[in-house]
Design a protein around this motif. Structure first.
Motif: not given
Length: 399
Positions: A229-246
């Motif tokens: 249900d949750y495939p891996p995110l593209p690297d740039d999307i994953a990095d931006q999501l992590s930055e947003l949550v932080g």
């Protein structure tokens, strides 16, 4: 055996008194020192059900005594003024039978025990002029910072969210995972354009869903496996999501008011979820299902329904050890009952006269409370203030 459990409890009470425990302290301790024996629990549940559903008893306001016994069972402090008023009812009244006596005690309960205020930090509700359950201002008394530093933190979160939003829309690989974009759009709407326009009703469950998505991505990155249900995110999307949550965590964590709403207080004397709902299996699910039943049986405003659905989504996705989203959703559910209880309590004069508050949607609220009395007592056994309210509704409204 059963007799041994009774004598053991009596012996422990006697020993406590001999060792200097005051009678007042003993009265406000749980009736059973360790745990309620199974045979007591079973018989008590059977008796409660009979007193609230049997045609021979259900119009006799037994909720006043059910609540009284539940308070003694769990060692809750008594309302001294109410107990004195109850104990000093005239002898002539006691001779007039159960229905008359309990009706008078019900009046005393409503006079001395108004429904509690809603818990700040969860969703807050009110009954609007159309008889609908509607959102009221969230967390009255909980203010958050709006100074320059707070605005800068908010601006950073907003810019990170908008950058991620743009990346998602332009990244073709995200076409197979639209859910993150939908969650993000709703998060940005709740975030508002400035620190002063945050929607505290919906920001925190939406923030929790972003945190959940980020934690899943971190797990995927760590072991290279993933839930279908949750495939891996593209690297740039994953990095931006992590930055947003932080940045979101910093904005909330550095603001006492936002942190209080985010972490959700269960009440001044409550430390665990078991203090709020029944500790039976699936109690949290039962609590949420009750409110979903309410939403199907009487009307919520569009805003209230949307906010609750957000709470339910976050709660059912919550896999954290302390179940913050589950606690917040349950406390929001309890706030619905508190809002309804206060509505009935404030308008009891009109209700008893059969006018105003029994019209429109509020009638169905009262109807639902009566129909669900037994399951409410089982799921929320500590909310004993509610039983006199339901008894009052049954006294004055023919359902």
């Amino acid at each position: 055996d059963d007799d041994a459990a009774i004598w053991r409890a009596l012996s422990e009470d006697a020993t406590a008194l001999e060792n200097g425990t005051s009678p007042q302290d003993l009265i406000t301790s749980a009736l059973w020192p360790d745990s309620i024996p199974d045979f007591i629990q079973t018989n008590w549940q059977d008796l409660k059900k009979r007193l609230t559903t049997d045609i021979n008893f259900k119009d006799q306001n037994w909720g006043v005594w059910i609540g009284w016994y539940e308070d003694r069972l769990h060692g809750r402090p008594a309302n001294e003024a109410l107990e004195i008023a109850r104990a000093t009812l005239p002898d002539d009244l006691w001779k007039q039978g159960t229905k008359t006596v309990n009706a008078k005690i019900l009046e005393l309960e409503l006079e001395h025990n108004p429904p509690p205020a809603q818990t700040a930090g969860a969703l807050n509700f009110e009954i609007n002029d159309d008889g609908l359950v509607d959102l009221s201002e969230l967390a009255r008394g909980i203010e958050h910072d709006t100074d320059e530093d707070a605005q800068e933190r908010h601006q950073e979160v907003l810019e990170n969210a908008q950058r991620l939003q743009k990346s998602i829309k332009t990244n073709q690989r995200m076409g197979n995972d639209p859910s993150l974009g939908e969650i993000l759009d709703r998060f940005i709407a709740a975030l508002g354009t400035s620190i002063k326009t945050i929607n505290k009703n919906t920001l925190f469950p939406r923030g929790d869903r972003l945190r959940k998505r980020n934690s899943i991505q971190e797990a995927v990155a760590a072991d290279k496996s993933y839930d279908s249900d949750y495939p891996p995110l593209p690297d740039d999307i994953a990095d931006q999501l992590s930055e947003l949550v932080g940045s979101y965590n910093i904005m909330v964590g550095l603001d006492a008011g936002l942190a209080k709403c985010d972490q959700i207080r269960l009440g001044p004397d409550v430390e665990a979820i078991e203090d709020v709902v029944s500790i039976e299996d699936n109690a949290a699910e039962e609590a949420l299902s009750l409110i979903e039943s309410a939403m199907q049986n009487f009307e919520f405003s569009g805003a209230a329904e949307e906010a609750f659905e957000e709470e339910f989504e976050a709660a059912r996705e919550d896999t954290t050890p302390n179940k913050r989203s589950v606690k917040r959703a349950i406390e929001s559910s309890l706030n619905t009952l508190r809002a309804i209880g206060r509505f009935v309590w404030r308008h009891k004069g009109k209700i008893s006269a059969g006018i105003g508050a029994t019209a429109g949607g509020s009638y169905f609220i009262c109807e639902w409370l009566v129909a669900k009395q037994t399951i409410l007592m089982t799921t929320f056994p500590n909310q004993t203030w509610l039983w006199p309210i339901i008894d009052f509704i049954k006294t004055w409204i023919v359902i």
